[in-house]
Scaffold this motif. Structure first.
Motif, PDB file in Angstrom:
ATOM      1  N   PRO A 163      -4.941   2.095   6.050  1.00  0.00           N
ATOM      2  CA  PRO A 163      -3.364   3.196   6.134  1.00  0.00           C
ATOM      3  C   PRO A 163      -3.328   3.204   7.520  1.00  0.00           C
ATOM      4  O   PRO A 163      -1.874   3.523   8.218  1.00  0.00           O
ATOM      5  N   ASP A 164      -4.622   3.622   8.440  1.00  0.00           N
ATOM      6  CA  ASP A 164      -3.688   3.873  10.546  1.00  0.00           C
ATOM      7  C   ASP A 164      -3.675   2.563  11.102  1.00  0.00           C
ATOM      8  O   ASP A 164      -3.038   2.937  11.791  1.00  0.00           O
ATOM      9  N   SER A 165      -3.953   1.451   9.910  1.00  0.00           N
ATOM     10  CA  SER A 165      -3.833   0.113  10.968  1.00  0.00           C
ATOM     11  C   SER A 165      -2.366   0.268  10.764  1.00  0.00           C
ATOM     12  O   SER A 165      -1.564   0.458  10.104  1.00  0.00           O
ATOM     13  N   GLU A 166      -1.674  -0.846  12.489  1.00  0.00           N
ATOM     14  CA  GLU A 166      -0.265  -1.227  12.297  1.00  0.00           C
ATOM     15  C   GLU A 166      -0.194  -2.632  12.216  1.00  0.00           C
ATOM     16  O   GLU A 166       1.329  -2.790  12.244  1.00  0.00           O
ATOM     17  N   PHE A 167      -1.213  -3.433  11.859  1.00  0.00           N
ATOM     18  CA  PHE A 167      -0.901  -5.025  11.384  1.00  0.00           C
ATOM     19  C   PHE A 167      -0.271  -4.946  10.573  1.00  0.00           C
ATOM     20  O   PHE A 167       0.700  -6.287  10.595  1.00  0.00           O
ATOM     21  N   ARG A 168      -0.562  -4.446   9.703  1.00  0.00           N
ATOM     22  CA  ARG A 168      -0.104  -5.055   8.173  1.00  0.00           C
ATOM     23  C   ARG A 168       2.052  -4.345   8.403  1.00  0.00           C
ATOM     24  O   ARG A 168       1.871  -3.558   8.029  1.00  0.00           O
ATOM     25  N   GLY A 169       2.704  -5.522   7.997  1.00  0.00           N
ATOM     26  CA  GLY A 169       4.329  -5.036   8.503  1.00  0.00           C
ATOM     27  C   GLY A 169       5.313  -4.957   6.872  1.00  0.00           C
ATOM     28  O   GLY A 169       5.979  -5.873   6.827  1.00  0.00           O
ATOM     29  N   TRP A 170       4.475  -5.379   6.100  1.00  0.00           N
ATOM     30  CA  TRP A 170       5.188  -5.236   5.204  1.00  0.00           C
ATOM     31  C   TRP A 170       3.932  -4.438   3.998  1.00  0.00           C
ATOM     32  O   TRP A 170       3.567  -3.717   4.207  1.00  0.00           O
ATOM     33  N   ALA A 171       5.282  -4.063   2.538  1.00  0.00           N
ATOM     34  CA  ALA A 171       4.665  -3.084   1.551  1.00  0.00           C
ATOM     35  C   ALA A 171       5.286  -3.827   0.206  1.00  0.00           C
ATOM     36  O   ALA A 171       6.442  -4.571   0.075  1.00  0.00           O
ATOM     37  N   TRP A 172       3.838  -4.242  -0.345  1.00  0.00           N
ATOM     38  CA  TRP A 172       4.984  -4.701  -2.201  1.00  0.00           C
ATOM     39  C   TRP A 172       5.806  -4.363  -2.733  1.00  0.00           C
ATOM     40  O   TRP A 172       6.555  -2.931  -2.421  1.00  0.00           O
ATOM     41  N   TRP A 173       7.025  -5.258  -3.189  1.00  0.00           N
ATOM     42  CA  TRP A 173       7.707  -4.303  -3.707  1.00  0.00           C
ATOM     43  C   TRP A 173       8.090  -4.920  -5.268  1.00  0.00           C
ATOM     44  O   TRP A 173       7.684  -3.915  -5.932  1.00  0.00           O
ATOM     45  N   ASP A 174       8.009  -6.053  -5.361  1.00  0.00           N
ATOM     46  CA  ASP A 174       8.735  -6.712  -6.280  1.00  0.00           C
ATOM     47  C   ASP A 174       8.318  -8.423  -6.682  1.00  0.00           C
ATOM     48  O   ASP A 174       8.203  -8.123  -5.166  1.00  0.00           O
ATOM     49  N   VAL A 175       7.801  -8.917  -8.155  1.00  0.00           N
ATOM     50  CA  VAL A 175       7.797 -10.397  -7.950  1.00  0.00           C
ATOM     51  C   VAL A 175       8.474 -10.780  -9.074  1.00  0.00           C
ATOM     52  O   VAL A 175       8.653  -9.798 -10.103  1.00  0.00           O
ATOM     53  N   THR A 176       9.543 -11.748  -9.267  1.00  0.00           N
ATOM     54  CA  THR A 176      10.357 -12.125 -10.179  1.00  0.00           C
ATOM     55  C   THR A 176      10.116 -13.349 -10.041  1.00  0.00           C
ATOM     56  O   THR A 176       9.351 -14.336  -9.050  1.00  0.00           O
ATOM     57  N   TYR A 177      10.493 -14.086 -11.311  1.00  0.00           N
ATOM     58  CA  TYR A 177      10.396 -15.307 -11.970  1.00  0.00           C
ATOM     59  C   TYR A 177      11.653 -16.341 -11.965  1.00  0.00           C
ATOM     60  O   TYR A 177      12.989 -16.274 -12.237  1.00  0.00           O
ATOM     61  N   SER A 178      12.272 -17.286 -11.216  1.00  0.00           N
ATOM     62  CA  SER A 178      12.975 -17.830 -11.333  1.00  0.00           C
ATOM     63  C   SER A 178      13.396 -19.164 -12.583  1.00  0.00           C
ATOM     64  O   SER A 178      13.303 -19.194 -13.902  1.00  0.00           O
ATOM     65  N   VAL A 179      11.893 -19.598 -11.957  1.00  0.00           N
ATOM     66  CA  VAL A 179      12.128 -20.568 -13.068  1.00  0.00           C
ATOM     67  C   VAL A 179      10.475 -21.155 -13.742  1.00  0.00           C
ATOM     68  O   VAL A 179       9.835 -20.755 -12.570  1.00  0.00           O
ATOM     69  N   GLU A 180       9.735 -21.538 -14.761  1.00  0.00           N
ATOM     70  CA  GLU A 180       8.042 -21.756 -13.919  1.00  0.00           C
ATOM     71  C   GLU A 180       7.415 -22.554 -13.006  1.00  0.00           C
ATOM     72  O   GLU A 180       8.173 -23.306 -13.308  1.00  0.00           O
ATOM     73  N   GLY A 181       6.672 -21.809 -13.344  1.00  0.00           N
ATOM     74  CA  GLY A 181       5.754 -22.960 -12.026  1.00  0.00           C
ATOM     75  C   GLY A 181       6.656 -21.975 -10.375  1.00  0.00           C
ATOM     76  O   GLY A 181       6.140 -22.316  -9.473  1.00  0.00           O
ATOM     77  N   HIS A 182       8.170 -21.252 -10.719  1.00  0.00           N
ATOM     78  CA  HIS A 182       8.781 -20.719  -9.462  1.00  0.00           C
ATOM     79  C   HIS A 182       8.549 -19.221  -9.077  1.00  0.00           C
ATOM     80  O   HIS A 182       8.952 -18.783 -10.609  1.00  0.00           O
ATOM     81  N   VAL A 183       8.253 -18.870  -8.042  1.00  0.00           N
ATOM     82  CA  VAL A 183       8.035 -17.156  -7.638  1.00  0.00           C
ATOM     83  C   VAL A 183       8.423 -17.032  -7.216  1.00  0.00           C
ATOM     84  O   VAL A 183       8.158 -17.197  -5.726  1.00  0.00           O
ATOM     85  N   ARG A 184       9.140 -16.069  -7.097  1.00  0.00           N
ATOM     86  CA  ARG A 184       9.776 -14.966  -5.501  1.00  0.00           C
ATOM     87  C   ARG A 184       8.459 -13.611  -5.462  1.00  0.00           C
ATOM     88  O   ARG A 184       9.391 -12.855  -6.452  1.00  0.00           O
ATOM     89  N   ILE A 185       8.006 -13.458  -4.196  1.00  0.00           N
ATOM     90  CA  ILE A 185       7.583 -12.000  -3.936  1.00  0.00           C
ATOM     91  C   ILE A 185       8.625 -11.312  -3.050  1.00  0.00           C
ATOM     92  O   ILE A 185       9.010 -12.230  -2.348  1.00  0.00           O
ATOM     93  N   TRP A 186       8.738 -10.171  -3.634  1.00  0.00           N
ATOM     94  CA  TRP A 186       9.274  -8.761  -2.797  1.00  0.00           C
ATOM     95  C   TRP A 186       9.240  -7.913  -2.076  1.00  0.00           C
ATOM     96  O   TRP A 186       8.493  -7.828  -2.842  1.00  0.00           O
ATOM     97  N   VAL A 187       8.766  -7.859  -0.531  1.00  0.00           N
ATOM     98  CA  VAL A 187       7.891  -7.081   0.076  1.00  0.00           C
ATOM     99  C   VAL A 187       8.889  -6.234   1.176  1.00  0.00           C
ATOM    100  O   VAL A 187      10.959  -6.708   1.765  1.00  0.00           O
ATOM    101  N   ASP A 188       9.087  -4.989   1.269  1.00  0.00           N
ATOM    102  CA  ASP A 188       9.553  -4.441   2.108  1.00  0.00           C
ATOM    103  C   ASP A 188       8.893  -4.981   3.311  1.00  0.00           C
ATOM    104  O   ASP A 188       7.936  -4.214   4.102  1.00  0.00           O
TER     105      ASP A 188
END
Length: 183
Positions: free
Chosen positions: A121-146
């Motif tokens: 938590p005190d590190s400044e290296f990770r520049g993202w936070a998980w938001w969500d994941v969605t599917y478009s078609v089988e085998g295709h995933v979109r990862i959403w991050v803040d």
């Protein structure tokens, strides 16, 4: 970006279950992933690994000692080279692709403790936070991050997970408009 414990708790909730659509920040970054196997299996591996890492971020002291790994999935430990076990096929192929695509075929992937320490938590290296994941078609995933509106941010630990969880192709980050999140 420093992640507060409260921020990490909310992130853990979003990993565990989809967040309400109306709570999305105005801008989210995306990674598009083509998977080797089913999207459901792939997403389950992403979520279980991130849940374990975020729980460590909330509960453990990142004081330079090795973090406990009891909750980390065995396939991820094997892919990180911290186990005598051979990684499963999806993780081994992902590791090879990560090394080819990200490291130019040289070097190694992430060691487990090195990867876990990105969630300090005190590190400044990770520049993202998980938001969500969605599917478009089988085998295709979109990862959403803040990424707090940044188009360029530290995310190699996420790319490592995306490949070793069974990603065949991982592209991004891209900074689209979040209004199109669930289209």
């Amino acid at each position: 970006m420093i992640h507060t414990l409260q921020d990490i708790s909310r992130e853990l909730e979003r990993v565990s279950q989809r967040p309400p659509r109306n709570e999305a920040p105005p801008v989210l970054s995306t990674f598009d992933v083509t998977t080797f196997d089913s999207a459901d299996e792939y997403v389950a591996r992403l979520r279980s690994t991130l849940c374990a890492a975020l729980k460590l971020a909330i509960s453990e002291s990142f004081d330079g000692e090795d973090l406990p790994i009891q909750g980390i999935p065995q396939w991820f430990i094997a892919a990180s080279g911290d186990s005598p076990a051979t990684p499963p096929d999806f993780a081994a192929r992902g590791l090879e692709l990560y090394l080819a695509q990200v490291k130019g075929g040289i070097g190694r992937g992430w060691q487990l403790q090195e990867w876990l320490y990105q969630f300090d938590p005190d590190s400044e290296f990770r520049g993202w936070a998980w938001w969500d994941v969605t599917y478009s078609v089988e085998g295709h995933v979109r990862i959403w991050v803040d990424s707090w509106g940044e188009s360029f941010f530290a995310c190699d630990e996420l790319r490592w997970l995306a490949y070793t969880a069974g990603g065949q192709d991982v592209s991004g980050p891209v900074l689209p408009n979040s209004d199109k999140q669930n289209e």
